[in-house]
Design a protein around this motif. Structure first.
Motif, PDB file in Angstrom:
ATOM      1  N   ALA A  80       0.901  -1.181  -0.053  1.00  7.46           N
ATOM      2  CA  ALA A  80      -0.129   0.079  -0.010  1.00  7.46           C
ATOM      3  C   ALA A  80       0.763   1.135  -0.087  1.00  7.46           C
ATOM      4  O   ALA A  80       1.849   1.325   0.622  1.00  7.46           O
ATOM      5  CB  ALA A  80      -0.992   0.050   1.224  1.00  7.46           C
ATOM      6  N   PRO A  81       0.517   2.263  -0.769  1.00  7.80           N
ATOM      7  CA  PRO A  81       1.175   3.493  -0.887  1.00  7.80           C
ATOM      8  C   PRO A  81       0.981   4.411   0.350  1.00  7.80           C
ATOM      9  O   PRO A  81       2.175   5.001   0.733  1.00  7.80           O
ATOM     10  CB  PRO A  81       0.655   4.185  -2.065  1.00  7.80           C
ATOM     11  CG  PRO A  81      -0.821   3.702  -2.232  1.00  7.80           C
ATOM     12  CD  PRO A  81      -0.742   2.346  -1.846  1.00  7.80           C
ATOM     13  N   GLU A  82      -0.111   4.161   1.255  1.00 12.57           N
ATOM     14  CA  GLU A  82      -0.256   4.910   2.459  1.00 12.57           C
ATOM     15  C   GLU A  82      -0.903   3.840   3.540  1.00 12.57           C
ATOM     16  O   GLU A  82      -1.254   2.736   3.096  1.00 12.57           O
ATOM     17  CB  GLU A  82      -1.128   5.853   2.190  1.00 12.57           C
ATOM     18  CG  GLU A  82      -2.333   5.453   1.707  1.00 12.57           C
ATOM     19  CD  GLU A  82      -2.981   6.878   1.100  1.00 12.57           C
ATOM     20  OE1 GLU A  82      -4.240   6.938   0.978  1.00 12.57           O
ATOM     21  OE2 GLU A  82      -2.372   8.061   0.853  1.00 12.57           O
ATOM     22  N   PRO A  83      -0.902   4.005   4.928  1.00 10.55           N
ATOM     23  CA  PRO A  83      -1.428   3.275   5.874  1.00 10.55           C
ATOM     24  C   PRO A  83      -2.907   2.970   5.492  1.00 10.55           C
ATOM     25  O   PRO A  83      -3.590   3.780   4.768  1.00 10.55           O
ATOM     26  CB  PRO A  83      -1.391   4.080   7.178  1.00 10.55           C
ATOM     27  CG  PRO A  83      -0.349   4.982   6.773  1.00 10.55           C
ATOM     28  CD  PRO A  83      -0.326   5.236   5.278  1.00 10.55           C
ATOM     29  N   MET A  84      -3.402   1.765   5.695  1.00 12.43           N
ATOM     30  CA  MET A  84      -4.714   1.361   5.591  1.00 12.43           C
ATOM     31  C   MET A  84      -5.545   1.142   6.732  1.00 12.43           C
ATOM     32  O   MET A  84      -5.091   0.557   7.827  1.00 12.43           O
ATOM     33  CB  MET A  84      -4.639   0.056   4.616  1.00 12.43           C
ATOM     34  CG  MET A  84      -4.167   0.202   3.397  1.00 12.43           C
ATOM     35  SD  MET A  84      -4.063  -1.688   2.706  1.00 12.43           S
ATOM     36  CE  MET A  84      -5.753  -1.682   2.099  1.00 12.43           C
ATOM     37  N   THR A  85      -6.843   1.341   6.367  1.00 11.73           N
ATOM     38  CA  THR A  85      -7.863   1.092   7.609  1.00 11.73           C
ATOM     39  C   THR A  85      -8.110  -0.301   7.491  1.00 11.73           C
ATOM     40  O   THR A  85      -8.234  -0.767   6.507  1.00 11.73           O
ATOM     41  CB  THR A  85      -9.005   1.960   7.538  1.00 11.73           C
ATOM     42  OG1 THR A  85      -9.728   1.499   6.200  1.00 11.73           O
ATOM     43  CG2 THR A  85      -8.665   3.498   7.714  1.00 11.73           C
ATOM     44  N   ILE A  86      -8.890  -0.930   8.485  1.00  5.38           N
ATOM     45  CA  ILE A  86      -9.417  -2.319   8.528  1.00  5.38           C
ATOM     46  C   ILE A  86     -10.456  -2.286   7.350  1.00  5.38           C
ATOM     47  O   ILE A  86     -10.602  -3.331   6.761  1.00  5.38           O
ATOM     48  CB  ILE A  86      -9.779  -2.767  10.041  1.00  5.38           C
ATOM     49  CG1 ILE A  86      -8.525  -3.055  10.711  1.00  5.38           C
ATOM     50  CG2 ILE A  86     -10.817  -4.079   9.632  1.00  5.38           C
ATOM     51  CD1 ILE A  86      -8.873  -3.478  12.155  1.00  5.38           C
ATOM     52  N   PRO A  87     -11.516  -1.378   7.332  1.00  3.02           N
ATOM     53  CA  PRO A  87     -12.476  -1.611   6.333  1.00  3.02           C
ATOM     54  C   PRO A  87     -11.708  -1.824   5.078  1.00  3.02           C
ATOM     55  O   PRO A  87     -12.206  -2.461   4.192  1.00  3.02           O
ATOM     56  CB  PRO A  87     -13.463  -0.509   6.638  1.00  3.02           C
ATOM     57  CG  PRO A  87     -13.124  -0.033   7.862  1.00  3.02           C
ATOM     58  CD  PRO A  87     -12.036  -0.439   8.118  1.00  3.02           C
ATOM     59  N   ALA A  88     -10.737  -0.830   4.721  1.00  2.00           N
ATOM     60  CA  ALA A  88     -10.225  -1.024   3.363  1.00  2.00           C
ATOM     61  C   ALA A  88      -9.657  -2.210   3.204  1.00  2.00           C
ATOM     62  O   ALA A  88      -9.680  -2.937   2.045  1.00  2.00           O
ATOM     63  CB  ALA A  88      -9.436   0.113   3.061  1.00  2.00           C
ATOM     64  N   MET A  89      -8.920  -2.619   4.113  1.00  2.55           N
ATOM     65  CA  MET A  89      -8.347  -4.231   3.947  1.00  2.55           C
ATOM     66  C   MET A  89      -9.379  -5.187   3.627  1.00  2.55           C
ATOM     67  O   MET A  89      -9.218  -6.290   3.005  1.00  2.55           O
ATOM     68  CB  MET A  89      -7.363  -4.548   5.201  1.00  2.55           C
ATOM     69  CG  MET A  89      -6.164  -3.786   5.218  1.00  2.55           C
ATOM     70  SD  MET A  89      -5.305  -4.284   6.719  1.00  2.55           S
ATOM     71  CE  MET A  89      -5.350  -2.834   7.755  1.00  2.55           C
ATOM     72  N   VAL A  90     -10.406  -5.055   4.279  1.00  2.54           N
ATOM     73  CA  VAL A  90     -11.614  -6.069   4.495  1.00  2.54           C
ATOM     74  C   VAL A  90     -12.242  -5.980   2.797  1.00  2.54           C
ATOM     75  O   VAL A  90     -12.460  -6.943   2.493  1.00  2.54           O
ATOM     76  CB  VAL A  90     -12.685  -5.692   5.291  1.00  2.54           C
ATOM     77  CG1 VAL A  90     -14.082  -6.521   4.800  1.00  2.54           C
ATOM     78  CG2 VAL A  90     -12.303  -6.072   6.638  1.00  2.54           C
ATOM     79  N   ASP A  91     -12.323  -4.901   2.411  1.00  4.41           N
ATOM     80  CA  ASP A  91     -12.634  -4.645   0.900  1.00  4.41           C
ATOM     81  C   ASP A  91     -11.615  -5.361   0.051  1.00  4.41           C
ATOM     82  O   ASP A  91     -12.186  -5.957  -0.882  1.00  4.41           O
ATOM     83  CB  ASP A  91     -13.125  -3.311   0.517  1.00  4.41           C
ATOM     84  CG  ASP A  91     -14.004  -2.372   1.433  1.00  4.41           C
ATOM     85  OD1 ASP A  91     -14.998  -3.173   1.872  1.00  4.41           O
ATOM     86  OD2 ASP A  91     -14.230  -1.454   1.605  1.00  4.41           O
ATOM     87  N   GLN A  92     -10.427  -5.192   0.096  1.00  3.18           N
ATOM     88  CA  GLN A  92      -9.657  -5.703  -0.599  1.00  3.18           C
ATOM     89  C   GLN A  92      -9.363  -7.337  -0.670  1.00  3.18           C
ATOM     90  O   GLN A  92      -9.462  -8.000  -1.365  1.00  3.18           O
ATOM     91  CB  GLN A  92      -8.247  -5.033  -0.361  1.00  3.18           C
ATOM     92  CG  GLN A  92      -7.224  -5.556  -1.432  1.00  3.18           C
ATOM     93  CD  GLN A  92      -5.848  -4.843  -1.292  1.00  3.18           C
ATOM     94  OE1 GLN A  92      -5.588  -3.788  -0.548  1.00  3.18           O
ATOM     95  NE2 GLN A  92      -4.745  -5.271  -1.707  1.00  3.18           N
ATOM     96  N   VAL A  93      -9.498  -7.783   0.627  1.00  5.46           N
ATOM     97  CA  VAL A  93      -9.602  -9.393   0.767  1.00  5.46           C
ATOM     98  C   VAL A  93     -10.681  -9.944  -0.128  1.00  5.46           C
ATOM     99  O   VAL A  93     -10.671 -10.870  -0.632  1.00  5.46           O
ATOM    100  CB  VAL A  93      -9.472  -9.573   2.212  1.00  5.46           C
ATOM    101  CG1 VAL A  93     -10.111 -11.111   2.405  1.00  5.46           C
ATOM    102  CG2 VAL A  93      -8.378  -9.257   3.091  1.00  5.46           C
TER     103      VAL A  93
END
Length: 145
Positions: A80-93
């Motif tokens: 990731a180019p910048e820090p991520m939130t859990i909701p963003a990680m969930v969407d990506q998974v």
């Protein structure tokens, strides 16, 4: 107030009754399938004790989703180019694993798995919280040793 609450409760009851009917139909079909398999076993061996066959538990369909989640979270944070939130990680998974994005059960399971992976990696000192985005925490891989 009743004019708002009552229609919602009526609709919820109708949905639950429909779900119950569908579940009963599925249960009836499972009993019929079990009886048919038992009948074939008895045709092949009339002395076989089908009632003594041990029940096998069905594995969760989410089992494959939760495996290797720590690795997936670390890979996401590293790339990731910048820090991520859990909701963003969930969407990506959900997108990466081609899961149903409209299913609340899938989303809830992935949220739990990602959260568990985040806590595990945080406790190991591999990742850290780097701030907040609204109410969500931002996570990144630690750069310091």
């Amino acid at each position: 107030m009743n004019e708002f609450v009552l229609p919602g409760l009526v609709q919820r009851r109708a949905m639950l009754a429909g779900e119950l009917e569908a579940t009963r139909a599925r249960l009836d079909q499972l009993y019929a399938d079990l009886a048919a398999v038992d009948a074939v076993i008895r045709q092949l061996d009339p002395t076989y004790a089908v009632d003594d066959i041990q029940v096998k538990r069905v594995r969760s369909p989410m089992l494959g989703v939760t495996t290797d989640m720590s690795r997936a979270v670390l890979d996401m944070l590293r790339s990731a180019p910048e820090p991520m939130t859990i909701p963003a990680m969930v969407d990506q998974v959900i997108a990466d694993r081609a899961l149903d994005p409209t299913s609340n059960a899938v989303r809830k399971s992935v949220v739990c798995s990602v959260g568990r992976a985040i806590r595990h990696q945080r406790d190991r000192g591999v990742i850290r919280q780097s701030g907040r985005n609204g109410r969500s925490r931002l996570w990144e891989v630690r750069s310091d040793p």
